[in-house]
Design a protein around this motif. Structure first.
Motif, short mmCIF file in Angstrom:
data_model
loop_
_atom_site.label_atom_id
_atom_site.label_comp_id
_atom_site.label_asym_id
_atom_site.label_seq_id
_atom_site.Cartn_x
_atom_site.Cartn_y
_atom_site.Cartn_z
N LEU B 157 0.81 -1.22 0.00
CA LEU B 157 0.00 0.00 0.00
C LEU B 157 0.85 1.27 0.00
O LEU B 157 0.45 2.28 -0.57
CB LEU B 157 -0.91 0.02 1.23
CG LEU B 157 -2.07 -0.94 1.20
CD1 LEU B 157 -2.79 -0.95 2.54
CD2 LEU B 157 -3.06 -0.54 0.12
N ASN B 158 2.00 1.22 0.66
CA ASN B 158 2.70 2.47 0.93
C ASN B 158 3.99 2.69 0.16
O ASN B 158 4.34 3.83 -0.12
CB ASN B 158 2.97 2.60 2.42
CG ASN B 158 1.68 2.64 3.21
OD1 ASN B 158 0.87 3.51 2.99
ND2 ASN B 158 1.47 1.67 4.07
N ALA B 159 4.70 1.61 -0.19
CA ALA B 159 5.94 1.80 -0.94
C ALA B 159 5.66 2.57 -2.24
O ALA B 159 6.42 3.47 -2.60
CB ALA B 159 6.61 0.47 -1.22
N PRO B 160 4.57 2.28 -2.95
CA PRO B 160 4.31 3.00 -4.20
C PRO B 160 4.16 4.50 -3.97
O PRO B 160 4.64 5.31 -4.77
CB PRO B 160 2.99 2.41 -4.69
CG PRO B 160 2.90 1.09 -4.06
CD PRO B 160 3.58 1.21 -2.74
N PHE B 161 3.52 4.86 -2.87
CA PHE B 161 3.37 6.28 -2.57
C PHE B 161 4.76 6.90 -2.38
O PHE B 161 5.06 7.97 -2.93
CB PHE B 161 2.52 6.43 -1.30
CG PHE B 161 2.52 7.81 -0.74
CD1 PHE B 161 1.86 8.84 -1.40
CD2 PHE B 161 3.17 8.09 0.45
CE1 PHE B 161 1.86 10.12 -0.89
CE2 PHE B 161 3.18 9.37 0.97
CZ PHE B 161 2.52 10.38 0.30
N ALA B 162 5.60 6.21 -1.62
CA ALA B 162 6.96 6.71 -1.38
C ALA B 162 7.72 6.80 -2.70
O ALA B 162 8.45 7.76 -2.95
CB ALA B 162 7.68 5.79 -0.40
N ILE B 163 7.53 5.81 -3.56
CA ILE B 163 8.22 5.81 -4.85
C ILE B 163 7.86 7.06 -5.63
O ILE B 163 8.70 7.75 -6.19
CB ILE B 163 7.86 4.55 -5.66
CG1 ILE B 163 8.51 3.32 -5.03
CG2 ILE B 163 8.29 4.70 -7.12
CD1 ILE B 163 8.09 2.01 -5.67
N ARG B 164 6.58 7.37 -5.65
CA ARG B 164 6.12 8.54 -6.41
C ARG B 164 6.73 9.83 -5.88
O ARG B 164 7.28 10.63 -6.63
CB ARG B 164 4.60 8.63 -6.32
CG ARG B 164 3.90 8.46 -7.64
CD ARG B 164 2.42 8.67 -7.49
NE ARG B 164 2.02 9.95 -8.05
CZ ARG B 164 1.56 10.10 -9.28
NH1 ARG B 164 1.46 9.07 -10.08
NH2 ARG B 164 1.20 11.28 -9.72
N VAL B 165 6.64 9.99 -4.58
CA VAL B 165 7.14 11.24 -4.00
C VAL B 165 8.65 11.34 -4.18
O VAL B 165 9.18 12.38 -4.61
CB VAL B 165 6.78 11.31 -2.50
CG1 VAL B 165 7.36 12.58 -1.89
CG2 VAL B 165 5.27 11.30 -2.33
N LEU B 166 9.34 10.25 -3.87
CA LEU B 166 10.81 10.31 -3.91
C LEU B 166 11.34 10.46 -5.33
O LEU B 166 12.33 11.15 -5.55
CB LEU B 166 11.40 9.07 -3.24
CG LEU B 166 11.13 8.98 -1.74
CD1 LEU B 166 11.73 7.70 -1.17
CD2 LEU B 166 11.69 10.19 -1.01
#
Lengths: 330, 535
Positions: B157-166
């Protein structure tokens, strides 16, 4: 003549034109009851045809959400009829004065023997027994008692009693069978519990995916698979101790301004006509014993009913939940 | 005095201008008022419903401490693992232009926000369950249920969000910095430390804090994959207190704990970050740093694996949806989709307005503490459970507002507030960058108000605005909790419909509706980002 005046005259003429169809009955219920595949649309069509009124459904998530919605709304509620609380919520509903006495003559209704219903504010519109469902292609010798299931090693999935009514039903069931020994039974069951889900659909889906040997559901679940999927591989295990029932209820809202029409709707729910619609749309059992059902329903198990009265369930629920929580968290 | 506080050149402030400066704060003040008023009102409404005051009884239960410990522990692990996975993938996305399907991958990354928990659980069981596709590779001892299941789901759920932001942060490293680092012969670790880390440092703690909070608040997934109530978060207790027992004192206590513990930790994490003046890479500059071939190929492999990991739960829906025994109720599903889109568009636009208005005040404060207060106002909704906000607001206005008629407005408002932290924190760096680059120039030009927005600020922020609009839209599209309080089935939304279908044995139709939900989110992302390329 000002504009408001002429508008109200027009409105009056419109209302007069459509006979007495101006009365509206608002029924609060849970969501799946009024979905296109649920009993709602068919019941609405039949009832509106005979009452010359408009039936308006307001759907919320489930029975518990329904209770809370009514508690929150108090006397502001627009509900005339409350449809879909279950027997474990009766005492809460009474405590908060959400309902009022109905005038339906229950003695004239041929209730199923297991129900033997008489209550001055609630009428039952369907019921079901909680049961553990198994896949007979995998489980060849199903458990014949709750004790056998709990002491065995079969993989079990059930629902969290803090978030789901079947989970609450199991709590009731284990208490009814084990009494004060319930915590020890829970600890034994925890050893072979795959997981505990927050809702029925997660649990049931995981079971269909092969994650567990047994899932907590209703005795009527196999009927769905036979009628809609054309398979009889899923069966309900019948337990010798007896099963706990969930009875779904309807009542007059304490704040309805149309008690006559509301009472009429309750009577309609108990009619043979409505009772024949409900089982194949809501997948529960009819409360009358003179209802014609698809043959599939004959194949379902007919367990004996055990359990506590609604008042006791209401009184002990919080303590049972804590007992369960502590026993399985160890 | 005003001039000092607002970084304006002293001496040019006429009384009329002072008034104009004051007027400029109206939208911002209004926005801050809305943000805070809803939370305060919701909590007050629950306090008024608690005759006995806040219940502290739970403090004496060992169970409570166990749950708190577990909530923190799993959230911490989930956040660490998500970042560990996200960093190399985000770097590859930013630096390796040869990666296939980068744009679609980044869109896929946001779909997780609309993924109904039922779909995710089903997907992960298909992969890692007893008969899972990957299970045979995991050895005989493999057991999905427990901490392993929770962590897999939370990373999903969350790694993709981090990927996008980073990856956006990585891309914002100025071309000149890369060029200089190449001229100086910096490589590998050295380059990472001197060129890349200073930029990432501004985002990593914030992202970590976000993920930590999201995992701290999760419960349907934790229950389903946790293997039993041993694995429980505080959120379950809040849900139970408000939903089953309707026990406001206990809910207040739990929400208070959540606010203190999670909010405190979040504040701590975000303090490690900070803002940094950056010159954004813009205008089709195509300089890319050299990356060693081992690093390149290993990150490409990782990228491919993550793409498969993200796609599989969606793919696993296909056979189920195709097996639909009766036709799914399409007309209802379409109607629900339209309702969902309408509410989500409303919520996304409102979130954007609130964030921009708050930022318009924020950028005029030079000192850190006032800025941090505004940030706290915009981000604190992340720590207050949505259920508490919804129930509080419902109770408070019940006697004055007919929720059957006006429920949609509350859904739009609350979803906007829930999306606000994401929107605010992602717009903030752009606003900071803008001020750093153009403040002086603007002071010279004397552009103000609408013309300033139309010709300078708007175009500058546009890419960021589209990005956050997409996030807010997708978040609101997946809303289930708020609709559960204010919604009703006569205008139900798609997630609600999926829940209803799955709750009445129609898992195949639920799978079909879930695919539609994901397709809608993807469509919206495509629309927003395609425009961006054209612009």
């Amino acid at each position: 003549m000002n504009i408001h005046h002429s508008l109200s005259v027009a409105a009056f003429m419109l209302a007069a034109g459509s006979a007495a169809a101006s009365s509206e009955l608002t029924v609060y219920t849970y969501d799946s009851f009024i979905s296109s595949w649920g009993p709602g649309p068919a019941l609405q069509a039949r009832f509106e045809a005979e009452c010359e009124c408009t039936l308006k459904f307001v759907g919320v998530e489930d029975g518990v959400a329904l209770l809370n919605r009514l508690r929150l709304e108090g006397s502001n509620t627009q509900a005339d009829v409350i449809l879909g609380l279950d027997d474990s919520l009766i005492s809460d509903a009474r405590k908060h004065a959400l309902v009022q006495a109905h005038s339906v003559d229950l003695t004239s209704i041929p209730f199923v023997a297991a129900l033997a219903w008489s209550d001055d504010s609630f009428v039952p519109f369907d019921f079901g027994y909680f049961a553990f469902i198994y896949d007979q292609q995998k489980v060849t010798a199903p458990a014949r008692s709750l004790a056998e299931l709990i002491d065995g090693k079969a993989r079990v999935i059930y629902q969290d009693p803090r978030t789901s009514t079947p989970g609450l039903g199991l709590l009731h069931w284990v208490r009814a069978v084990y009494g004060e020994e319930a915590p020890a039974a829970w600890t034994r069951l925890a050893a072979h519990t795959v997981t505990v889900t927050s809702g029925w659909s997660e649990a049931y889906n995981m079971f269909l995916q092969g994650e567990a040997d047994y899932v907590l559901s209703y005795t009527t679940s196999p009927a769905y698979h036979i009628i809609s999927d054309g398979t009889d591989r899923y069966r309900a295990a019948q337990f010798v101790e007896g099963h706990v029932a969930q009875i779904e209820l309807a009542a007059l809202s304490a704040h309805t301004d149309n008690p006559a029409l509301a009472n009429r709707f309750l009577s309609f729910l108990l009619s043979r006509e409505a009772q024949e619609i409900i089982p194949v749309t809501n997948w529960m059992l009819p409360v009358r014993d003179d209802v014609k059902l698809p043959e599939t329903f004959d194949q379902l198990i007919r367990p004996s009913r055990i359990g506590f009265g609604a008042d006791e369930v209401g009184a002990y629920r919080a303590a049972w939940v804590r007992e369960w929580r502590d026993a399985v968290s160890r | 005095m005003i001039a000092e506080r607002f970084h304006l050149p002293t001496g040019i402030l006429s009384p009329g201008l002072k008034l104009r400066v004051g007027m400029r704060f109206v939208p911002g003040a209004l926005s801050l008022l809305i943000m805070l008023a809803v939370s305060v009102a919701a909590l007050l409404a629950l306090v008024m419903r608690s005759e006995a005051g806040m219940s502290l009884a739970l403090l004496h239960e060992p169970w409570f401490w166990h749950v708190l410990r577990f909530s923190l522990w799993q959230a911490l692990l989930s956040a660490v693992l998500s970042l560990m996975l996200a960093l190399p993938v985000a770097r590859a996305l930013a630096l390796d232009r040869a990666l296939l399907g980068r744009t679609w991958f980044l869109r896929l990354c946001l779909l997780c926000f609309v993924m109904p928990s039922l779909v995710l659980v089903t997907g992960l069981v298909t992969l890692f369950g007893r008969l899972g596709w990957i299970t045979p590779l995991l050895g005989d001892d493999w057991q999905l249920y427990g901490l392993a299941g929770i962590l897999i789901a939370h990373v999903y759920l969350n790694a993709p969000f981090a990927i996008r932001v980073l990856s956006h942060r990585w891309q914002s490293i100025p071309v000149d910095a890369w060029k200089i680092s190449a001229q100086l012969g910096l490589r590998g670790w050295q380059r990472f430390r001197l060129v890349e880390w200073p930029v990432l440092r501004t985002a990593v703690p914030g992202v970590f804090g976000f993920i930590f909070l999201l995992c701290f608040n999760s419960f349907a997934i934790v229950l389903a994959l946790g293997g039993g109530p041993r694995a429980t978060t505080l959120e379950v207790a809040i849900y139970q207190a408000l939903k089953f027992d309707f026990n406001p004192p206990e809910a207040l206590f739990l929400a208070g704990m959540q606010l203190i513990v999670a909010g405190g930790l979040f504040a701590l994490f975000s303090r490690w970050g900070g803002l940094q003046w950056l010159v954004a890479a813009r205008g089709g500059d195509v300089w890319h740093p050299q990356v060693g071939s081992l690093t390149r190929w290993s990150s490409r492999l990782l990228y491919a694996l993550v793409a498969i990991f993200l796609l599989l739960p969606i793919v696993s829906l296909l056979p189920v949806a195709a097996s639909a025994s009766g036709a799914p109720p399409w007309s209802e599903i379409v109607r629900a989709s339209l309702n969902s889109i309408g509410l989500a568009v409303g919520a996304a636009l409102l979130a954007l307005l609130l964030a921009l208005a708050a930022l318009s005040v924020w950028r005029h404060f030079g000192d850190g503490s006032r800025r941090r207060l505004i940030e706290a106002a915009a981000v604190h909704h992340l720590v207050i459970p949505g259920m508490v906000l919804s129930v509080g607001l419902y109770v408070l206005l019940m006697s004055r507002v007919n929720w059957l008629e006006w429920g949609w407005a509350a859904i739009v408002l609350l979803n906007a507030l829930i999306a606000l932290p994401f929107v605010f924190l992602q717009l903030k760096p752009s606003m900071f960058e803008y001020d750093a680059q153009y403040r002086q120039l603007l002071a010279d030009l004397g552009l103000r108000g609408w013309r300033h927005w139309r010709w300078v600020l708007g175009p500058f922020l546009q890419p960021a605005l589209r990005r956050v609009l997409a996030i807010a839209f997708v978040l609101a599209l997946g809303d289930f909790a708020v609709f559960g309080i204010f919604g009703q089935s006569s205008w139900q939304t798609l997630p609600w419909m999926i829940h209803a279908l799955a709750g009445s044995y129609r898992l195949d139709a639920a799978a079909a509706a879930s695919l539609l939900l994901l397709a809608l989110a993807l469509g919206a992302l495509w629309l927003l980002e395609r425009e961006q390329e054209r612009a």
